[in-house]
Each structure stands twice: as C-alpha cells, then as structure tokens.
Design a protein around this motif. Structure first.
Motif, mmCIF file in Angstrom:
data_model
loop_
_atom_site.group_PDB
_atom_site.id
_atom_site.type_symbol
_atom_site.label_atom_id
_atom_site.label_comp_id
_atom_site.label_asym_id
_atom_site.label_seq_id
_atom_site.Cartn_x
_atom_site.Cartn_y
_atom_site.Cartn_z
ATOM 1 N N THR A 55 0.838 -1.210 0.000
ATOM 2 C CA THR A 55 0.000 0.000 0.000
ATOM 3 C C THR A 55 0.873 1.261 0.000
ATOM 4 O O THR A 55 0.606 2.216 -0.729
ATOM 5 C CB THR A 55 -0.920 -0.004 1.243
ATOM 6 O OG1 THR A 55 -1.722 -1.196 1.207
ATOM 7 C CG2 THR A 55 -1.830 1.209 1.282
ATOM 8 N N LEU A 56 1.920 1.244 0.819
ATOM 9 C CA LEU A 56 2.807 2.411 0.897
ATOM 10 C C LEU A 56 3.603 2.595 -0.404
ATOM 11 O O LEU A 56 3.808 3.720 -0.861
ATOM 12 C CB LEU A 56 3.756 2.272 2.094
ATOM 13 C CG LEU A 56 3.102 2.507 3.469
ATOM 14 C CD1 LEU A 56 3.973 1.942 4.601
ATOM 15 C CD2 LEU A 56 2.838 4.003 3.697
ATOM 16 N N LEU A 57 4.031 1.486 -1.013
ATOM 17 C CA LEU A 57 4.810 1.579 -2.255
ATOM 18 C C LEU A 57 3.942 2.064 -3.429
ATOM 19 O O LEU A 57 4.421 2.740 -4.320
ATOM 20 C CB LEU A 57 5.448 0.225 -2.588
ATOM 21 C CG LEU A 57 6.639 -0.173 -1.703
ATOM 22 C CD1 LEU A 57 6.976 -1.651 -1.870
ATOM 23 C CD2 LEU A 57 7.871 0.689 -2.037
ATOM 24 N N LEU A 58 2.646 1.723 -3.403
ATOM 25 C CA LEU A 58 1.732 2.149 -4.469
ATOM 26 C C LEU A 58 1.282 3.598 -4.303
ATOM 27 O O LEU A 58 0.805 4.217 -5.258
ATOM 28 C CB LEU A 58 0.484 1.258 -4.486
ATOM 29 C CG LEU A 58 0.606 -0.125 -5.109
ATOM 30 C CD1 LEU A 58 -0.648 -0.937 -4.826
ATOM 31 C CD2 LEU A 58 0.845 -0.013 -6.632
ATOM 32 N N ALA B 34 9.177 -3.818 2.716
ATOM 33 C CA ALA B 34 9.290 -2.728 1.736
ATOM 34 C C ALA B 34 10.503 -2.952 0.837
ATOM 35 O O ALA B 34 10.431 -2.725 -0.379
ATOM 36 C CB ALA B 34 9.382 -1.382 2.452
ATOM 37 N N HIS B 35 11.603 -3.413 1.420
ATOM 38 C CA HIS B 35 12.789 -3.698 0.608
ATOM 39 C C HIS B 35 12.522 -4.857 -0.345
ATOM 40 O O HIS B 35 12.877 -4.809 -1.514
ATOM 41 C CB HIS B 35 13.995 -4.009 1.500
ATOM 42 C CG HIS B 35 14.558 -2.778 2.161
ATOM 43 N ND1 HIS B 35 15.186 -2.808 3.386
ATOM 44 C CD2 HIS B 35 14.548 -1.470 1.775
ATOM 45 C CE1 HIS B 35 15.563 -1.570 3.712
ATOM 46 N NE2 HIS B 35 15.176 -0.747 2.771
ATOM 47 N N GLU B 36 11.875 -5.901 0.145
ATOM 48 C CA GLU B 36 11.609 -7.074 -0.700
ATOM 49 C C GLU B 36 10.673 -6.757 -1.857
ATOM 50 O O GLU B 36 10.780 -7.327 -2.935
ATOM 51 C CB GLU B 36 11.014 -8.207 0.147
ATOM 52 C CG GLU B 36 12.093 -8.958 0.937
ATOM 53 C CD GLU B 36 11.517 -10.044 1.836
ATOM 54 O OE1 GLU B 36 12.146 -10.358 2.849
ATOM 55 O OE2 GLU B 36 10.416 -10.563 1.515
ATOM 56 N N LEU B 37 9.721 -5.848 -1.622
ATOM 57 C CA LEU B 37 8.736 -5.532 -2.658
ATOM 58 C C LEU B 37 9.157 -4.335 -3.524
ATOM 59 O O LEU B 37 8.428 -3.932 -4.434
ATOM 60 C CB LEU B 37 7.373 -5.228 -2.018
ATOM 61 C CG LEU B 37 6.646 -6.410 -1.341
ATOM 62 C CD1 LEU B 37 5.367 -5.924 -0.663
ATOM 63 C CD2 LEU B 37 6.308 -7.500 -2.373
ATOM 64 N N PRO C 7 3.824 -2.734 -10.277
ATOM 65 C CA PRO C 7 2.600 -2.180 -9.702
ATOM 66 C C PRO C 7 1.452 -3.194 -9.760
ATOM 67 O O PRO C 7 0.632 -3.275 -8.843
ATOM 68 C CB PRO C 7 2.307 -0.966 -10.590
ATOM 69 C CG PRO C 7 3.643 -0.549 -11.114
ATOM 70 C CD PRO C 7 4.424 -1.830 -11.279
ATOM 71 N N ARG C 8 1.412 -3.983 -10.807
ATOM 72 C CA ARG C 8 0.362 -4.995 -10.938
ATOM 73 C C ARG C 8 0.430 -5.995 -9.772
ATOM 74 O O ARG C 8 -0.579 -6.314 -9.144
ATOM 75 C CB ARG C 8 0.536 -5.719 -12.276
ATOM 76 C CG ARG C 8 -0.600 -6.672 -12.589
ATOM 77 C CD ARG C 8 -0.627 -7.111 -14.052
ATOM 78 N NE ARG C 8 -1.592 -8.202 -14.204
ATOM 79 C CZ ARG C 8 -1.305 -9.475 -13.950
ATOM 80 N NH1 ARG C 8 -0.098 -9.835 -13.540
ATOM 81 N NH2 ARG C 8 -2.247 -10.406 -14.105
ATOM 82 N N ARG C 9 1.639 -6.443 -9.483
ATOM 83 C CA ARG C 9 1.859 -7.387 -8.375
ATOM 84 C C ARG C 9 1.470 -6.737 -7.038
ATOM 85 O O ARG C 9 0.833 -7.358 -6.198
ATOM 86 C CB ARG C 9 3.338 -7.803 -8.378
ATOM 87 C CG ARG C 9 3.855 -8.467 -7.120
ATOM 88 C CD ARG C 9 3.566 -9.967 -7.108
ATOM 89 N NE ARG C 9 4.075 -10.586 -5.886
ATOM 90 C CZ ARG C 9 3.323 -11.211 -5.001
ATOM 91 N NH1 ARG C 9 2.018 -11.340 -5.189
ATOM 92 N NH2 ARG C 9 3.859 -11.747 -3.927
ATOM 93 N N LEU C 10 1.847 -5.471 -6.856
ATOM 94 C CA LEU C 10 1.513 -4.774 -5.610
ATOM 95 C C LEU C 10 -0.004 -4.624 -5.470
ATOM 96 O O LEU C 10 -0.568 -4.840 -4.390
ATOM 97 C CB LEU C 10 2.183 -3.387 -5.570
ATOM 98 C CG LEU C 10 3.722 -3.377 -5.530
ATOM 99 C CD1 LEU C 10 4.245 -1.945 -5.605
ATOM 100 C CD2 LEU C 10 4.252 -4.069 -4.272
ATOM 101 N N ARG C 11 -0.672 -4.276 -6.582
ATOM 102 C CA ARG C 11 -2.140 -4.111 -6.544
ATOM 103 C C ARG C 11 -2.831 -5.428 -6.208
ATOM 104 O O ARG C 11 -3.833 -5.465 -5.504
ATOM 105 C CB ARG C 11 -2.651 -3.542 -7.868
ATOM 106 C CG ARG C 11 -2.499 -2.012 -7.947
ATOM 107 C CD ARG C 11 -3.327 -1.412 -9.080
ATOM 108 N NE ARG C 11 -2.843 -1.854 -10.377
ATOM 109 C CZ ARG C 11 -1.891 -1.225 -11.095
ATOM 110 N NH1 ARG C 11 -1.328 -0.126 -10.634
ATOM 111 N NH2 ARG C 11 -1.520 -1.707 -12.258
#
Lengths: 246, 246
Positions: free
Chosen positions: A65-68, A210-213, A218-222
């Motif tokens: 969520t934070l990375l997106l 956060a480091h791993e992701l 963005p598709r994977r994060l979503r």
C-alpha cells in the motif's frame, strides 16, 4: 531506572519500558503515552510477545500500500519516536515518504524535541503540524497538520493508536496503515491495513517487506492489496488474543 | 491534560488516566507506574470494565482474611495512592490496619509525598520503609520495610501488582491479599486471595464487605476463608478475559 534485576522474569519487556520512560525524560513522549504503552504491553503479553502470521500478512499488504501510494506520509507520535525512530527513518527511505510529527496531546516543545530526535536518527526532512492546514471531523487541536504532508497524503502510516484521527482520515477518503496491539480498537477496525503487533517488532518487519517488494511491478503490488482482508486479519488476531498462548 | 473531549468513547477510562497522570505531577506515582496503569486499562477493557462475580467472591474472602488477621498491614504504592487514597484509609479503619508506604522504584521524595498525600486523605498513621527491617528473598531495595509494619504482619494487603514481593511474602509464610487485573500474573497466582478487578472499583467494594462482616463471628469468617478457592477464581477470571464481553 537501572534497578530492574536481570533475574526478573519480564526483563526484556521491562527494558523496552525503560526506553519509553527515557522518551519521557527526553521530552518526546507524553505521560499519557506511557499509559498507552502499558496497554500495549498487556495485549502483547496475551499474544505471547511474538509476531503472528496475521501480522505478517498485514505487514506485507502495508508495504504494498505504501509503495503504491502517490503521496505517502509517515505520522510519528511520541511513543514511536522513543521506540522506533531509526526504523521510521528507514521506512521513509524505503517507500519514499516524509515523516510528519503528529501528537495526541499538543505541546510545541515536545514537537520540537521529537523533530530533533528524528533528525539525529537520520531523517532528511521532518514535517511539523501547522495552523495552515486542518483535517475535518476532529474536534480539538489534533486537527492541525502540515499542508504538504498529511493534508495532501493519499496513504498515511500511523504506527500507534489514535482512533479519532484514523476515523477522520478514513472519512476523508484516505488510506490508513496502523500498528495497534488491540484488534478490537476503532483504530484497527477503521484502518485500511492494521498490523496487530508490537511496534518494536512490526517496524523492522515492515522495512524488510518494503525492501523485498521494492522491485515488484505495480500490478503485483495491486494484487497483494486486493487480496488483503483486514477484517479476517482482525478476527484471527482476536481469536489468538482470546485463546492465549501461556 | 484537559483536552480530552467528552465525545470521546473512552471518556471515563481517560479521566481515570488523568488522575494517575496527576499522581505523577504530584510526585507520588512513578513513570513506570503509569505503564503499569496502562496494562491494567487494557485488561479491564477486555473484562468489560465491570466487577465480575469472581471479584466479588474474592473481595468477601479478602475482607474476612483481613478481619481475622492479628497484625494486618495495608501496603500502598504510588498508583494506589494516586487513585484510591481515601478508600485505603477507610479500609485501614474498617479492618484496624496501618498503612505502609512500599514502592517498587525507590525514591525518598516520592515516599514522603505519598505519606503527605495519605495523611491529607485522613490517615492517622503512615508507616515508612526503614533500613532496620528487611524481607527475605528480594534481591534489591524493595526488601526494606517498617519493623512494626509489614515485617511483623501476618496478612498484607497489596493493592497493585508486584510479583516478586508477593512471592517473597508468601515464602515467608504470610498471607497476601492482592488486587490485580491480570489473572495470569505471578502476583495473582501466588496470592492467598486475588481480586481481579480495577482498583478503583475493588477498593470501595472491599470497604463495603469489611463493614458488612465487621460483626460476623470469627467462626463465620473462618468459614468464608476456608471455602474460598483462589485457583477457581483465577480460572473464572481467565475464562472471562479470554471469552470477552465486546
């Protein structure tokens, strides 16, 4: 404070307590913050003082969520500053978010001491509450925020409980990520993502996620965010709390 | 501290918290005591913030134990002084027991402030720790007590947690009556009688029980004590805590 004997069965918990007491002595933690810390201690005790799978799921979704986010902000209160200042700074760098000082019981001197403390722990920039920007729905002086920080943020990370503020931010359409040891609290229930864990364990975990992701698409994060079920996480946490581990 | 709005859903709990914070500001409660108060808040929340039947049973047995004692003493720490000074004085009169100041983190100035506070709340006599009498089994400065108080007492009332001291007193063959919101604590498990309730509700209840039993025969009091089962009370309290009420 140094009179806790090593033979005491709750030595580690007592050492963390010493850290929060030191926060008061440095002028960064409020007396009410100490009481809140105690509430956390009791809940952590009932949870067996370890990070459970529901907290790992939440930490992963929180990192995504934070990375997106387009404008993430990490809100810091007096307890978070005393216990996890360095990890808050690391998380800010990992997800490219500024830190913003935002405390429950207003005190200019405490706000300044916190800012200094965060800068000492490596923060590049620390936003401060101003009278230029106000949140809706809050009926006292916790409504004041920074115009380029929480005021404009789409995702706010609030590492310790504040039910009113969490609710207000959600009503204003923001996403809120919290760390709260009480799965029954309004904070946990109104949050987008609630990590039910001790903040001293949750922050390093969140930095790691956060480091791993960091290189995920963005598709994977979503996908990670869409699959996350906060109500299920809270139900699991409550069951664990009720069932007990000792 | 006056910035808690009445609209806050936890207003009453927050007002009690203000009282304990005021205790710190008066120099009678320690910072660590505030954290302990927070632990109690969380446990009380899980218990539904009310006095349960297991606490009523324990309060009755506690009153009988204190009335039967030859030399009862009421130990007072910084949290009890801040929250229930007047009720501690009332209980002392009801069961004919002196108050003795006995704190976890030693501080002469805090001990003196507590003594003054208890005298202001109507205490006739307040015993202080001395270097003339020491308890066994305690490895730091909590071992010092008054030679005519806790040192000689057969029953000691300890209204808030201190696992080490409770254990030491029990090993020395004393009866210990405690108030502790954590039914899993060493304090609760080693005590003769453990009242699992918030001290602000338990003390008035205990005073009432002491008044009601004041004219009971020793035989009747011994019967009440013999029938009391502390392990059962703690099992009931734990079940309630785990089951929850919200």
């Amino acid at each position: 404070m140094g009179d806790t004997p090593k033979s005491h069965p709750r030595y580690l918990s007592l050492k963390t307590r010493d850290a929060i007491v030191a926060g008061v002595e440095k002028g960064i933690t409020s007396l009410h913050g100490l009481v809140a810390h105690g509430r956390g201690e009791a809940l952590d005790y009932l949870l067996g003082e370890r990070t459970h799978p529901f907290a790992r799921r939440a930490a992963r979704a929180a990192a995504a969520t934070l990375l997106l986010a387009e404008r993430p902000v990490l809100s810091v209160n007096g307890n978070a500053a005393a216990l996890v200042a360095a990890d808050m700074v690391r998380l800010g760098k990992a997800v490219d978010a500024p830190l913003e000082v935002n405390i429950f019981h207003t005190s200019k001197s405490r706000e300044r001491a916190m800012r200094r403390h965060l800068l000492e722990h490596g923060a590049d920039q620390v936003l401060m509450p101003t009278r230029k920007a106000e949140l809706d729905y809050l009926d006292h002086n916790r409504r004041f925020v920074h115009p380029d920080g929480i005021f404009k943020a789409d995702v706010i990370f609030v590492p310790l409980e504040d039910g009113d503020r969490c609710e207000a931010l959600r009503k204003m359409g923001r996403d809120v990520v919290v760390v709260d040891l009480n799965p029954l609290s309004r904070t946990a229930r109104t949050a987008t993502v609630a990590i039910v864990d001790n903040v001293v364990r949750a922050l390093p975990l969140l930095v790691q996620e956060a480091h791993e992701l960091a290189k995920a698409t963005p598709r994977r994060l979503r996908q990670l965010v869409a699959r996350y079920d906060n109500a299920k996480v809270l139900a699991d946490a409550e069951a664990r709390l009720r069932r007990g581990t000792r």
